[in-house]
Design a protein around this motif. Structure first.
Motif, short mmCIF file in Angstrom:
data_model
loop_
_atom_site.label_atom_id
_atom_site.label_comp_id
_atom_site.label_asym_id
_atom_site.label_seq_id
_atom_site.Cartn_x
_atom_site.Cartn_y
_atom_site.Cartn_z
N UNK A 208 0.80 -1.23 0.00
CA UNK A 208 0.00 0.00 0.00
C UNK A 208 0.83 1.28 0.00
N UNK A 209 2.13 1.19 -0.29
CA UNK A 209 2.94 2.40 -0.36
C UNK A 209 2.73 3.08 -1.70
N UNK A 210 2.94 4.39 -1.71
CA UNK A 210 2.82 5.16 -2.94
C UNK A 210 4.14 5.83 -3.25
N UNK A 211 4.50 5.80 -4.52
CA UNK A 211 5.71 6.45 -5.01
C UNK A 211 5.35 7.18 -6.30
N UNK A 212 6.14 8.18 -6.68
CA UNK A 212 5.88 8.82 -7.96
C UNK A 212 5.92 7.77 -9.08
N UNK A 213 4.97 7.88 -9.99
CA UNK A 213 4.83 6.91 -11.08
C UNK A 213 5.80 7.25 -12.21
N UNK A 214 6.86 6.47 -12.31
CA UNK A 214 7.92 6.77 -13.28
C UNK A 214 7.50 6.46 -14.71
N UNK A 215 8.19 7.11 -15.62
CA UNK A 215 7.94 6.89 -17.04
C UNK A 215 8.66 5.64 -17.51
N UNK A 216 9.93 5.51 -17.16
CA UNK A 216 10.74 4.37 -17.57
C UNK A 216 11.38 3.72 -16.34
N UNK A 217 11.61 2.45 -16.44
CA UNK A 217 12.39 1.70 -15.46
C UNK A 217 13.27 0.75 -16.25
N UNK A 218 14.54 1.11 -16.42
CA UNK A 218 15.41 0.33 -17.29
C UNK A 218 14.89 0.42 -18.73
#
Length: 145
Positions: free
Chosen positions: A115-125
């Motif tokens: 249930x943690x929230x983090x900024x939603x990234x555009x790319x991951x690798x």
């Protein structure tokens, strides 16, 4: 060492600007990739030998508020700094209470597992996630006097 070098270059640019225009309002902002308490940032807020900027996001350092999440901890990498003008003729003011990070639900990724929230990234690798960014934008509200 590279971030300290860049901080030195920014300090020199601010000094040059102040020599040609002592009344200049100076704003340095962006992803500094360092915390407000790191040497590169402290150089910019040093009033004895540095440019004497006020870091409006320093109060969030090592709290649960920030612009970026690393290993589950919020960090303050995106910051806005403004020079301490002594001139009373400025028509704008800012305060620590008027700064923070823009955070909307659509900008966040919610991990269903914990249930943690983090900024939603555009790319991951090499993966495209189509998110907003892995950093939240910093803001500073200026008020007319």
């Amino acid at each position: 060492i590279k971030r300290i070098t860049v901080s030195n270059i920014l300090s020199e640019a601010i000094s040059t600007t102040r020599k040609s225009n002592p009344e200049a309002i100076i704003v340095a902002m962006g992803d500094f990739n360092d915390h407000p308490s790191d040497e590169s940032m402290l150089q910019l807020t040093n009033c004895d030998v540095g440019p004497c900027l006020t870091n409006f996001h320093a109060a969030f350092d090592y709290t649960d508020i920030g612009s970026y999440v690393y290993r589950g901890n919020w960090e303050v990498l995106d910051q806005i700094l403004v020079n301490n003008r002594k001139s009373p003729d400025t028509h704008w003011r800012a305060s620590q209470n008027n700064s923070g990070f823009v955070r909307y639900n659509w900008m966040m990724y919610k991990n269903e597992k914990d249930q943690t929230e983090v900024p939603s990234k555009t790319y991951g690798g090499s993966y495209f996630y189509s998110g907003f960014s892995d950093h939240l934008p910093a803001y500073l509200i200026l008020e007319k006097k």
